[in-house]
Design a protein around this motif. Structure first.
Motif, short mmCIF file in Angstrom:
data_model
loop_
_atom_site.label_atom_id
_atom_site.label_comp_id
_atom_site.label_asym_id
_atom_site.label_seq_id
_atom_site.Cartn_x
_atom_site.Cartn_y
_atom_site.Cartn_z
N THR A 149 16.59 76.81 60.35
CA THR A 149 16.60 75.44 60.89
C THR A 149 15.23 75.14 61.49
O THR A 149 14.86 75.75 62.48
N SER B 10 21.87 76.53 64.82
CA SER B 10 23.11 76.05 64.21
C SER B 10 23.55 77.02 63.13
O SER B 10 22.73 77.51 62.35
N ARG C 266 17.71 75.23 69.24
CA ARG C 266 18.41 74.41 68.23
C ARG C 266 19.06 75.27 67.14
O ARG C 266 18.89 75.01 65.94
N GLU D 70 31.62 77.86 65.07
CA GLU D 70 30.73 76.75 64.69
C GLU D 70 29.74 76.54 65.83
O GLU D 70 30.15 76.27 66.96
N VAL D 71 28.48 76.68 65.53
CA VAL D 71 27.44 76.49 66.55
C VAL D 71 26.54 75.35 66.09
O VAL D 71 26.04 75.38 64.96
N VAL D 72 26.40 74.35 66.93
CA VAL D 72 25.64 73.16 66.54
C VAL D 72 24.52 72.91 67.54
O VAL D 72 24.78 72.68 68.73
N GLU D 73 23.29 73.00 67.03
CA GLU D 73 22.10 72.61 67.82
C GLU D 73 22.08 73.29 69.19
O GLU D 73 21.76 72.66 70.20
N LEU D 74 22.39 74.56 69.21
CA LEU D 74 22.49 75.28 70.49
C LEU D 74 21.10 75.57 71.04
O LEU D 74 20.25 76.15 70.36
N THR D 75 20.88 75.18 72.28
CA THR D 75 19.58 75.42 72.93
C THR D 75 19.82 75.96 74.32
O THR D 75 20.72 75.50 75.03
N THR E 143 27.55 78.56 61.09
CA THR E 143 29.00 78.72 61.12
C THR E 143 29.32 80.11 60.59
O THR E 143 28.52 80.69 59.84
N GLY F 234 23.85 71.50 73.11
CA GLY F 234 24.49 72.01 71.89
C GLY F 234 25.96 72.32 72.11
O GLY F 234 26.47 72.22 73.24
#
Lengths: 262, 264
Positions: free
Chosen positions: B262, B31, B29, B13-18, B33, B66
């Motif tokens: 995204t 995101s 950003r 799960e990757v959320v808003e990765l920067t 899964t 993130g």
């Protein structure tokens, strides 16, 4: 001979120096260190020409090797994995930094024990010098030098983690930066007065001074041992914190992956 | 509750990765899964952020912001536990050339705490059809053989998640084809979740169940191969790749949304 091509090639080599202080340092480093060590030794021998200085030099040389091999054990082990592009494989495995460092420490220890044994036998065979004459004092001397070597190794490795291949020369250079101040071949008193506090800040200076005391037939100096051990704790802790910080910086800047795939 | 099956948590799960390096945003950003058993392909031009994203997932690079969760655990908090269940192989890493294949694999078996390591190594070497290389020096192997030895390393711990960074780069088409088939077979047999980066469109078309297209660190498309082709109205993924690379400018927010990406 074409001057244009020669100049182009010269430029190729000189470009490297423009952005690399470690490389520039290396140009001057070895000659300066040689001059300092051998100059101070000469000064010491001129002032003290009556005693058996060959025994001093041989034991100093064997003891210095403990520091050097301990440092190399850590730094070269790390570099071996950089050179073979194996570094990322290691750090994507469930391996803690502390485990990596512990492994390099222990492999270094095994090598040092082997090397010290061989050097001791050779010194006995060729120069009639018996390292065991130092008696039980050998043990604290050995471990203090070993720990200082590990601290220097950890510090050097941290520099390579942070500044990459350009700082590889430091792997060999840093111990010899320490050497002139470490009273390896001559006592601290030979150094200029302004350098002596720096020398006393080195754990190994206390070991080498202690070693010379024992060789002169004096009692083992617990004070020198205490200073060496105390300073070693500080140096090892500082080196470990510095390594951790540089490793974190490398992770933030993406340097670890660059170092591991070059 | 009876009658209701629990929803399985995604493996990744990757959320808003920067990730920002100085003035460059390498990952922007991001995101997504990845459900268990899926092969996800990261596609994008050089500098699109594929390798940076993979290396953040592996904990080699610290994200600017993130969250990365694997097996339900936060990567920054539970790195060791996560890496015990994952593995990685890349065309840009190698095993020490001065060790024998079996020695290298024994070292990594130790790092991953593999039980009955000799038997495991023997079985994997046979699976990858390189049993005869056991006593060869790793540095003397051909590119194809090295790739398979690296794969062997990456399967030692029976990973539930395998990250592959351009595993077929530097391989000739024949060997690359064999490696692709091998990977597909391993995935089918073991149900491993895979994240795969490649410049080779054939790799991605053949292997991946799903594709995420990255452009300048941003996800601009997300779907199966045919969905991505339809989204960009192109015939092949190579055409999509060239179209995205040559368009130069970032896709508009609406275009990204249309393609399942995204928007920034």
């Amino acid at each position: 001979m074409n001057w244009r091509r020669i100049r182009a090639l010269m430029r190729r080599y000189l470009y490297l120096y423009r952005r690399s202080p470690p490389r520039i340092m290396e140009v001057f480093f070895w000659p300066v260190m040689d001059l300092l060590v051998w100059g101070f030794l000469y000064k010491f021998l001129v002032a003290n020409h009556t005693f058996n200085w060959i025994s001093y030099l041989i034991s100093a040389m064997i003891f210095w090797d403990i520091i050097y091999r301990a440092q190399q054990g850590v730094t070269i082990a790390f570099l071996e994995d950089v050179w073979s592009r194996n570094l990322l494989n290691l750090f994507v495995a469930p391996l803690r930094r502390s485990e990596f460092i512990a492994a390099t420490f222990l492999v270094g220890l095994i090598k040092i024990i082997a090397i010290t044994l061989v050097l001791s036998v050779l010194a006995l065979a060729f120069y009639d010098f018996n390292l065991l004459n130092l008696g039980l004092a050998l043990v604290p001397f050995f471990f203090n030098l070993l720990i200082f070597g590990w601290a220097v190794g950890l510090f050097t490795t941290a520099l390579i983690v942070r500044w990459g291949n350009a700082s590889e020369a430091l792997a060999w250079g840093i111990p010899f930066l320490v050497q002139p101040l470490s009273a390896v071949f001559y006592p601290v008193s030979i150094l200029p007065a302004w350098l002596q506090p720096l020398a006393w800040a080195m754990p190994c200076s206390h070991v080498f001074e202690g070693m010379r005391d024992v060789m002169r037939g004096e009692a083992f100096s617990w004070a020198q041992f205490g200073w060496a051990a105390g300073l070693n704790v500080i140096y090892l802790l500082a080196a470990a914190l510095f390594f951790r910080r540089m490793f974190d910086v490398a992770r933030e800047k993406g340097l670890l992956s660059k170092l591991g795939t070059q | 509750m009876p009658g209701i099956e629990p929803i399985e948590r995604p493996v990744v799960e990757v959320v808003e990765l920067t990730k920002t390096f100085a003035n460059t945003t390498a990952v922007n950003r991001l995101s997504f899964t990845v459900p268990r058993g899926q092969i996800l392909g990261f596609l994008g031009a050089n500098g699109a952020g594929k390798t940076t994203a993979i290396q953040i997932l592996l904990g080699l690079i610290k994200p600017t912001s993130g969250v990365v969760r694997m097996f339900g655990q936060d990567m920054e908090q539970a790195r060791i536990a996560i890496l015990q269940r994952a593995n990685f192989t890349s065309a840009y890493t190698a095993l020490p050339g001065n060790l024998k294949v079996s020695e290298n694999l024994t070292v990594f078996a130790g790092l991953y705490g593999v039980r009955k390591a000799p038997e495991k190594i023997r079985a994997l070497l046979e699976l990858l059809e390189i049993g005869h290389l056991k006593n060869s020096l790793t540095g003397q192997l051909s590119s194809g053989e090295s790739t398979r030895v690296n794969l062997c390393k990456s399967l030692l711990n029976d990973p539930e998640l395998l990250l592959l960074d351009e595993p077929t780069a530097s391989l000739d088409p024949d060997i690359a084809d064999k490696v692709r088939k091998l990977l597909k077979r391993i995935q089918t047999e073991r149900g491993i979740t895979m994240i795969y980066t490649s410049h080779n469109m054939r790799d991605v078309e053949e292997i991946c169940d799903r594709i995420i297209f990255l452009q300048k660190g941003r996800k601009i498309a997300d779907g199966t191969g045919s969905q991505v082709l339809a989204q960009f109205q192109q015939k092949t993924l190579e055409d999509v790749f060239i179209h995205v690379s040559r368009s130069g400018e970032l896709l508009s927010e609406e275009e990204v949304k249309e393609r399942g990406g995204t928007p920034p």
